[in-house]
Design a protein around this motif. Structure first.
Motif, PDB file in Angstrom:
ATOM      1  N   LYS A  27       0.847  -1.188   0.000  1.00  0.00           N
ATOM      2  CA  LYS A  27       0.000   0.000   0.000  1.00  0.00           C
ATOM      3  C   LYS A  27       0.880   1.235   0.000  1.00  0.00           C
ATOM      4  CE  LYS A  27      -4.147   1.812   2.271  1.00  0.00           C
ATOM      5  NZ  LYS A  27      -3.796   3.216   2.142  1.00  0.00           N
ATOM      6  N   SER A  28       0.496   2.221  -0.827  1.00  0.00           N
ATOM      7  CA  SER A  28       1.305   3.420  -0.922  1.00  0.00           C
ATOM      8  C   SER A  28       0.438   4.561  -1.412  1.00  0.00           C
ATOM      9  CB  SER A  28       2.473   3.208  -1.878  1.00  0.00           C
ATOM     10  OG  SER A  28       1.999   3.140  -3.213  1.00  0.00           O
ATOM     11  N   ASN A  29       1.010   5.756  -1.431  1.00  0.00           N
ATOM     12  CA  ASN A  29       0.318   6.916  -1.982  1.00  0.00           C
ATOM     13  C   ASN A  29       0.756   7.204  -3.410  1.00  0.00           C
ATOM     14  OD1 ASN A  29      -1.163   7.515   0.403  1.00  0.00           O
ATOM     15  ND2 ASN A  29       0.663   8.448   1.296  1.00  0.00           N
ATOM     16  N   ASN A  30       1.442   6.247  -4.011  1.00  0.00           N
ATOM     17  CA  ASN A  30       1.897   6.443  -5.382  1.00  0.00           C
ATOM     18  C   ASN A  30       0.719   6.567  -6.338  1.00  0.00           C
ATOM     19  OD1 ASN A  30       4.622   6.318  -4.751  1.00  0.00           O
ATOM     20  ND2 ASN A  30       4.710   4.111  -4.989  1.00  0.00           N
ATOM     21  N   ARG A  31       0.955   7.295  -7.410  1.00  0.00           N
ATOM     22  CA  ARG A  31      -0.048   7.455  -8.451  1.00  0.00           C
ATOM     23  C   ARG A  31       0.230   6.452  -9.566  1.00  0.00           C
ATOM     24  NH1 ARG A  31      -0.421  14.054  -9.037  1.00  0.00           N
ATOM     25  NH2 ARG A  31      -1.150  14.459  -6.907  1.00  0.00           N
ATOM     26  N   TYR A  32      -0.801   5.709  -9.897  1.00  0.00           N
ATOM     27  CA  TYR A  32      -0.660   4.687 -10.917  1.00  0.00           C
ATOM     28  C   TYR A  32      -1.680   4.884 -12.028  1.00  0.00           C
ATOM     29  CZ  TYR A  32       2.079   1.825  -7.640  1.00  0.00           C
ATOM     30  OH  TYR A  32       3.033   1.357  -6.772  1.00  0.00           O
ATOM     31  N   CYS A  33      -1.302   4.536 -13.229  1.00  0.00           N
ATOM     32  CA  CYS A  33      -2.282   4.177 -14.244  1.00  0.00           C
ATOM     33  C   CYS A  33      -2.567   2.703 -14.015  1.00  0.00           C
ATOM     34  CB  CYS A  33      -1.736   4.389 -15.652  1.00  0.00           C
ATOM     35  SG  CYS A  33      -1.972   6.052 -16.289  1.00  0.00           S
ATOM     36  N   MET A  34      -3.824   2.379 -13.923  1.00  0.00           N
ATOM     37  CA  MET A  34      -4.216   0.992 -13.753  1.00  0.00           C
ATOM     38  C   MET A  34      -5.249   0.645 -14.826  1.00  0.00           C
ATOM     39  SD  MET A  34      -4.319   0.394  -9.662  1.00  0.00           S
ATOM     40  CE  MET A  34      -4.113  -1.382  -9.935  1.00  0.00           C
ATOM     41  N   ALA A  35      -5.245  -0.599 -15.220  1.00  0.00           N
ATOM     42  CA  ALA A  35      -6.114  -0.988 -16.324  1.00  0.00           C
ATOM     43  C   ALA A  35      -6.520  -2.441 -16.218  1.00  0.00           C
ATOM     44  CB  ALA A  35      -5.401  -0.756 -17.657  1.00  0.00           C
ATOM     45  N   PHE A  95      -7.021  -9.640 -16.795  1.00  0.00           N
ATOM     46  CA  PHE A  95      -5.802  -9.253 -16.108  1.00  0.00           C
ATOM     47  C   PHE A  95      -5.888  -7.795 -15.672  1.00  0.00           C
ATOM     48  CE2 PHE A  95      -3.267 -12.903 -17.386  1.00  0.00           C
ATOM     49  CZ  PHE A  95      -3.898 -13.323 -18.552  1.00  0.00           C
ATOM     50  N   CYS A  96      -5.364  -7.505 -14.487  1.00  0.00           N
ATOM     51  CA  CYS A  96      -5.174  -6.114 -14.105  1.00  0.00           C
ATOM     52  C   CYS A  96      -3.703  -5.756 -14.327  1.00  0.00           C
ATOM     53  CB  CYS A  96      -5.593  -5.863 -12.675  1.00  0.00           C
ATOM     54  SG  CYS A  96      -4.738  -6.809 -11.426  1.00  0.00           S
ATOM     55  N   ALA A  97      -3.473  -4.494 -14.586  1.00  0.00           N
ATOM     56  CA  ALA A  97      -2.137  -4.020 -14.883  1.00  0.00           C
ATOM     57  C   ALA A  97      -1.939  -2.636 -14.282  1.00  0.00           C
ATOM     58  CB  ALA A  97      -1.915  -3.971 -16.393  1.00  0.00           C
ATOM     59  N   ALA A  98      -0.690  -2.277 -14.069  1.00  0.00           N
ATOM     60  CA  ALA A  98      -0.392  -0.984 -13.469  1.00  0.00           C
ATOM     61  C   ALA A  98       0.940  -0.456 -13.979  1.00  0.00           C
ATOM     62  CB  ALA A  98      -0.363  -1.097 -11.945  1.00  0.00           C
ATOM     63  N   LEU A 104       0.269  13.103 -15.261  1.00  0.00           N
ATOM     64  CA  LEU A 104      -0.326  12.586 -16.489  1.00  0.00           C
ATOM     65  C   LEU A 104      -1.149  13.657 -17.181  1.00  0.00           C
ATOM     66  CD1 LEU A 104      -0.836   9.930 -18.155  1.00  0.00           C
ATOM     67  CD2 LEU A 104      -2.939   9.682 -16.820  1.00  0.00           C
ATOM     68  N   TYR A 105      -1.015  13.732 -18.504  1.00  0.00           N
ATOM     69  CA  TYR A 105      -1.894  14.589 -19.297  1.00  0.00           C
ATOM     70  C   TYR A 105      -2.711  13.682 -20.182  1.00  0.00           C
ATOM     71  CZ  TYR A 105      -3.555  18.027 -22.619  1.00  0.00           C
ATOM     72  OH  TYR A 105      -4.360  18.801 -23.413  1.00  0.00           O
ATOM     73  N   GLY A 106      -4.036  13.673 -19.977  1.00  0.00           N
ATOM     74  CA  GLY A 106      -4.894  12.791 -20.736  1.00  0.00           C
ATOM     75  C   GLY A 106      -5.091  11.474 -20.014  1.00  0.00           C
ATOM     76  N   PRO A 107      -5.883  10.592 -20.594  1.00  0.00           N
ATOM     77  CA  PRO A 107      -6.175   9.316 -19.921  1.00  0.00           C
ATOM     78  C   PRO A 107      -5.016   8.332 -20.012  1.00  0.00           C
ATOM     79  CG  PRO A 107      -7.206   9.358 -22.066  1.00  0.00           C
ATOM     80  CD  PRO A 107      -6.602  10.721 -21.864  1.00  0.00           C
ATOM     81  N   CYS A 108      -5.039   7.331 -19.193  1.00  0.00           N
ATOM     82  CA  CYS A 108      -4.081   6.243 -19.261  1.00  0.00           C
ATOM     83  C   CYS A 108      -4.384   5.408 -20.501  1.00  0.00           C
ATOM     84  CB  CYS A 108      -4.179   5.361 -18.022  1.00  0.00           C
ATOM     85  SG  CYS A 108      -3.946   6.243 -16.469  1.00  0.00           S
ATOM     86  N   ILE A 109      -3.369   5.148 -21.292  1.00  0.00           N
ATOM     87  CA  ILE A 109      -3.597   4.445 -22.550  1.00  0.00           C
ATOM     88  C   ILE A 109      -3.874   2.962 -22.315  1.00  0.00           C
ATOM     89  CG2 ILE A 109      -2.247   6.092 -23.860  1.00  0.00           C
ATOM     90  CD1 ILE A 109       0.071   4.107 -23.838  1.00  0.00           C
ATOM     91  N   LEU A 110      -4.498   2.340 -23.291  1.00  0.00           N
ATOM     92  CA  LEU A 110      -4.841   0.925 -23.196  1.00  0.00           C
ATOM     93  C   LEU A 110      -3.935   0.091 -24.089  1.00  0.00           C
ATOM     94  CD1 LEU A 110      -8.733   1.207 -23.160  1.00  0.00           C
ATOM     95  CD2 LEU A 110      -7.258   0.432 -21.292  1.00  0.00           C
ATOM     96  N   THR A 111      -2.638   0.281 -23.893  1.00  0.00           N
ATOM     97  CA  THR A 111      -1.633  -0.452 -24.662  1.00  0.00           C
ATOM     98  C   THR A 111      -0.904  -1.411 -23.736  1.00  0.00           C
ATOM     99  OG1 THR A 111      -1.343   1.438 -26.135  1.00  0.00           O
ATOM    100  CG2 THR A 111       0.397  -0.224 -26.124  1.00  0.00           C
ATOM    101  N   GLU A 112      -0.943  -2.668 -24.067  1.00  0.00           N
ATOM    102  CA  GLU A 112      -0.387  -3.702 -23.196  1.00  0.00           C
ATOM    103  C   GLU A 112       1.051  -3.428 -22.803  1.00  0.00           C
ATOM    104  OE1 GLU A 112      -0.485  -7.524 -25.026  1.00  0.00           O
ATOM    105  OE2 GLU A 112       0.417  -8.556 -23.319  1.00  0.00           O
ATOM    106  N   GLY A 113       1.875  -3.070 -23.769  1.00  0.00           N
ATOM    107  CA  GLY A 113       3.302  -2.910 -23.513  1.00  0.00           C
ATOM    108  C   GLY A 113       3.664  -1.731 -22.629  1.00  0.00           C
ATOM    109  N   TRP A 114       2.726  -0.839 -22.406  1.00  0.00           N
ATOM    110  CA  TRP A 114       3.015   0.352 -21.599  1.00  0.00           C
ATOM    111  C   TRP A 114       2.989   0.034 -20.111  1.00  0.00           C
ATOM    112  CZ3 TRP A 114      -0.011   4.172 -18.756  1.00  0.00           C
ATOM    113  CH2 TRP A 114       0.649   5.396 -18.599  1.00  0.00           C
ATOM    114  N   TYR A 115       2.288  -1.032 -19.728  1.00  0.00           N
ATOM    115  CA  TYR A 115       2.150  -1.385 -18.328  1.00  0.00           C
ATOM    116  C   TYR A 115       3.256  -2.356 -17.926  1.00  0.00           C
ATOM    117  CZ  TYR A 115      -2.308   0.964 -18.600  1.00  0.00           C
ATOM    118  OH  TYR A 115      -3.271   1.918 -18.777  1.00  0.00           O
TER     119      TYR A 115
END
Length: 128
Positions: A27-35, A95-98, A104-115
């Motif tokens: 658990k942390s206060n880090n900011r993640y893109c999660m998908a 699958f969940c990914a992070a 971040l500017y804009g939404p988190c992208i939905l590209t597998e390789g980015w996570y």
């Protein structure tokens, strides 16, 4: 080391609902893109929905808009995917990914390789 643990898969009839969960540890206060991604047998993994934990900005794949809802509970460090009106074509391994994203500017992208962090997957079956 970041670990993702998913749960909530199962078998439902068409039109049914399931809620998937994915807990991030430690658990942390880090900011993640999660998908959430899914992969059916013999097919490529596809991104379904993403969310930035800092402000909840979400992005959805067209095929799940209006049926799936992604959310995050910061207190529990847990990502959710509420899936309603399930169809047979929704059956897959989910699958969940992070990815750690401090800004971040804009939404988190939905590209597998980015996570770079992935949960082990949870199976969803949809059949009558």
């Amino acid at each position: 080391q970041v670990e993702l643990v998913g749960s909530g898969g199962g078998s439902v009839q068409p039109g049914g609902s399931l809620r998937l969960s994915c807990r991030v540890s430690p658990k942390s206060n880090n900011r993640y893109c999660m998908a959430w991604f899914r992969q059916a047998g013999g097919e490529e993994r596809e991104g379904l929905a993403s969310l930035w934990t800092a402000d909840g900005t979400a992005l959805y794949r067209d095929s799940v808009k209006g049926r799936f809802t992604i959310s995050h509970d910061n207190a529990k460090n847990t990502l959710f995917l509420q899936m309603n009106s399930l169809k047979s074509e929704d059956a897959a391994m989910y699958f969940c990914a992070a990815r750690l994203v401090p800004s971040l500017y804009g939404p988190c992208i939905l590209t597998e390789g980015w996570y770079n962090y992935w949960g082990p997957g949870t199976q969803v079956a949809v059949s009558s």
